[in-house]
Scaffold this motif. Structure first.
Motif, short mmCIF file in Angstrom:
data_model
loop_
_atom_site.label_atom_id
_atom_site.label_comp_id
_atom_site.label_asym_id
_atom_site.label_seq_id
_atom_site.Cartn_x
_atom_site.Cartn_y
_atom_site.Cartn_z
N ASN A 44 28.51 29.26 37.68
CA ASN A 44 28.64 30.17 36.54
C ASN A 44 29.76 31.17 36.81
O ASN A 44 30.34 31.23 37.90
CB ASN A 44 27.29 30.86 36.23
CG ASN A 44 26.83 31.72 37.40
OD1 ASN A 44 27.63 32.18 38.21
ND2 ASN A 44 25.52 31.94 37.47
N ILE A 45 30.04 31.98 35.81
CA ILE A 45 31.15 32.94 35.90
C ILE A 45 30.98 33.89 37.09
O ILE A 45 31.93 34.18 37.82
CB ILE A 45 31.23 33.77 34.58
CG1 ILE A 45 31.63 32.87 33.42
CG2 ILE A 45 32.22 34.93 34.72
CD1 ILE A 45 33.07 32.40 33.46
N LYS A 46 29.73 34.33 37.30
CA LYS A 46 29.49 35.30 38.37
C LYS A 46 29.84 34.70 39.73
O LYS A 46 30.49 35.34 40.55
CB LYS A 46 28.04 35.77 38.33
CG LYS A 46 27.80 36.91 39.33
CD LYS A 46 26.39 37.46 39.24
CE LYS A 46 26.22 38.59 40.25
NZ LYS A 46 26.62 38.22 41.62
N THR A 47 29.40 33.46 39.93
CA THR A 47 29.69 32.81 41.21
C THR A 47 31.20 32.66 41.42
O THR A 47 31.72 32.90 42.51
CB THR A 47 29.03 31.41 41.26
OG1 THR A 47 27.70 31.53 40.79
CG2 THR A 47 29.03 30.86 42.66
N ILE A 48 31.87 32.29 40.37
CA ILE A 48 33.32 32.11 40.46
C ILE A 48 33.98 33.44 40.81
O ILE A 48 34.83 33.52 41.70
CB ILE A 48 33.90 31.55 39.13
CG1 ILE A 48 33.39 30.12 38.91
CG2 ILE A 48 35.43 31.58 39.15
CD1 ILE A 48 33.65 29.56 37.53
N LEU A 49 33.52 34.49 40.12
CA LEU A 49 34.08 35.83 40.39
C LEU A 49 33.80 36.26 41.83
O LEU A 49 34.67 36.78 42.52
CB LEU A 49 33.47 36.86 39.43
CG LEU A 49 34.23 37.08 38.13
CD1 LEU A 49 33.46 38.05 37.23
CD2 LEU A 49 35.63 37.62 38.42
N ASP A 50 32.54 36.05 42.27
CA ASP A 50 32.17 36.43 43.63
C ASP A 50 33.07 35.74 44.65
O ASP A 50 33.55 36.35 45.60
CB ASP A 50 30.71 36.05 43.91
CG ASP A 50 29.75 37.10 43.38
OD1 ASP A 50 30.22 38.16 42.91
OD2 ASP A 50 28.53 36.86 43.43
N ARG A 51 33.27 34.46 44.44
CA ARG A 51 34.11 33.71 45.39
C ARG A 51 35.55 34.18 45.35
O ARG A 51 36.21 34.29 46.39
CB ARG A 51 34.07 32.22 45.05
CG ARG A 51 32.72 31.63 45.38
CD ARG A 51 32.75 30.12 45.28
NE ARG A 51 31.42 29.61 45.60
CZ ARG A 51 31.21 28.39 46.06
NH1 ARG A 51 32.22 27.57 46.23
NH2 ARG A 51 29.99 27.99 46.34
N ALA A 52 36.03 34.49 44.15
CA ALA A 52 37.40 34.98 44.02
C ALA A 52 37.55 36.32 44.75
O ALA A 52 38.51 36.53 45.49
CB ALA A 52 37.77 35.13 42.55
N LEU A 53 36.57 37.18 44.56
CA LEU A 53 36.62 38.49 45.22
C LEU A 53 36.56 38.34 46.73
O LEU A 53 37.26 39.03 47.47
CB LEU A 53 35.46 39.38 44.74
CG LEU A 53 35.66 40.01 43.36
CD1 LEU A 53 34.40 40.74 42.91
CD2 LEU A 53 36.84 40.98 43.37
N PHE A 54 35.71 37.42 47.19
CA PHE A 54 35.61 37.19 48.63
C PHE A 54 36.95 36.73 49.18
O PHE A 54 37.46 37.25 50.17
CB PHE A 54 34.51 36.17 48.93
CG PHE A 54 34.41 35.83 50.39
CD1 PHE A 54 33.80 36.71 51.27
CD2 PHE A 54 34.93 34.64 50.89
CE1 PHE A 54 33.71 36.42 52.61
CE2 PHE A 54 34.84 34.34 52.23
CZ PHE A 54 34.24 35.22 53.09
N LEU A 68 39.85 37.20 47.96
CA LEU A 68 40.83 38.29 47.92
C LEU A 68 40.61 39.29 49.04
O LEU A 68 41.54 39.88 49.55
CB LEU A 68 40.75 39.02 46.57
CG LEU A 68 41.39 38.33 45.39
CD1 LEU A 68 41.09 39.09 44.11
CD2 LEU A 68 42.90 38.23 45.59
N SER A 69 39.34 39.48 49.39
CA SER A 69 39.03 40.52 50.37
C SER A 69 39.22 40.05 51.80
O SER A 69 39.28 40.86 52.72
CB SER A 69 37.58 41.00 50.20
OG SER A 69 36.70 39.99 50.65
N VAL A 70 39.32 38.74 51.99
CA VAL A 70 39.51 38.25 53.36
C VAL A 70 40.93 38.57 53.80
O VAL A 70 41.89 38.08 53.21
CB VAL A 70 39.25 36.73 53.45
CG1 VAL A 70 39.64 36.20 54.82
CG2 VAL A 70 37.80 36.44 53.17
N PRO A 71 41.08 39.41 54.80
CA PRO A 71 42.43 39.82 55.17
C PRO A 71 43.20 38.69 55.85
O PRO A 71 42.63 37.82 56.49
CB PRO A 71 42.21 40.99 56.11
CG PRO A 71 40.81 40.89 56.57
CD PRO A 71 40.04 40.08 55.58
#
Ligand SMILES: [Zn+2]
Ligand SMILES: [Zn+2]
Length: 241
Positions: A3-13, A15-18
């Protein structure tokens, strides 16, 4: 199906991985600023010696002629920055510190500089820490005064006091100027008129190229009564033999 939330969560993760500040490889948890390969090269960079005292740079506190003439007898540093080393781990670390506001980059810089300070300075906790101020337009552009963050964290690591004493109304970045114009361009002023009579001060900067900025800062701090002034920087770009 995601779902959208999962996709967003993964995208944020993602992005946040340095990423490694040098080779851009993704970092694993616990790695600060560098991947293991670039960190090894960074350690290699750090093994260069001082051209004056021949000690490893992080163990020497040699100043340069200009800074000695501006109340700064000792300069604590971690390594040498060389413009021809564009893309090296040491240079990449400075770029990232200036621009990225990354906690792992700041943490590594604090660790490196606190180790270097302990090599040369007895009991850093008794010093007042402050920083060479960043140009206002650069603070607006990058959202941070990285040297202020570094000075504050360093002071904290020693349980010492941090006071932001200076601000900058410099018009141009120092790196665009000839050596002779840099001292004039370092247009700093005192924002905190604190009595420093008899106090020992550590002025933190990311990189010392000629010493013009630190020299100007030290002169102002001296005018507040400071007894002893030490500069502490991640890297030096001058040679003083
Ligand atoms: Zn790397
Ligand atoms: Zn030296």
């Amino acid at each position: 199906m995601m779902n959208i939330k999962t996709i967003l969560d993964r995208a944020l993760f993602a992005l946040s991985v340095p990423k490694c500040v040098c080779c851009r490889k993704r970092l694993n948890y616990g790695e600060l600023a560098f991947c293991p390969e670039c960190y090894a090269e960074f350690e290699e960079n750090k093994s260069r010696n001082c051209s004056r005292c021949s000690r490893v740079l992080s163990e020497c506190d040699c100043s340069n002629e200009f800074l000695r003439a501006h109340y700064t007898r000792r300069v604590v540093k971690c390594y040498r920055y060389r413009t021809q080393d564009e893309g090296s781990p040491g240079n990449s670390l400075i770029y990232s510190l200036k621009r990225d506001n990354r906690s792992d980059v700041l943490e590594l810089c604090v660790r490196e500089l606190s180790e270097a300070l302990l090599n040369s300075v007895e009991n850093p906790s008794r010093y007042i820490f402050t920083n060479v101020p960043r140009r206002r337009s650069a603070i607006v552009e990058y959202g941070i005064d990285h040297s202020a963050l570094l000075a504050k964290e360093l002071a904290g690591s020693f349980g010492a006091e941090y006071i932001p004493i200076l601000a900058s109304k410099a018009k141009k970045p120092q790196k665009t100027l000839e050596t002779s114009d840099r001292f004039k361009n370092a247009d700093f002023y005192i924002v905190k008129d604190v009595d420093l009579t008899g106090r020992e001060i550590i002025i933190v900067d990311d990189i010392i190229t000629t010493g013009a900025s630190v020299g100007k800062a030290a002169s102002l701090i001296r005018s507040l009564g400071a007894k002893d002034i030490i500069a502490a920087t991640i890297a030096i770009a001058y040679r003083d033999s």
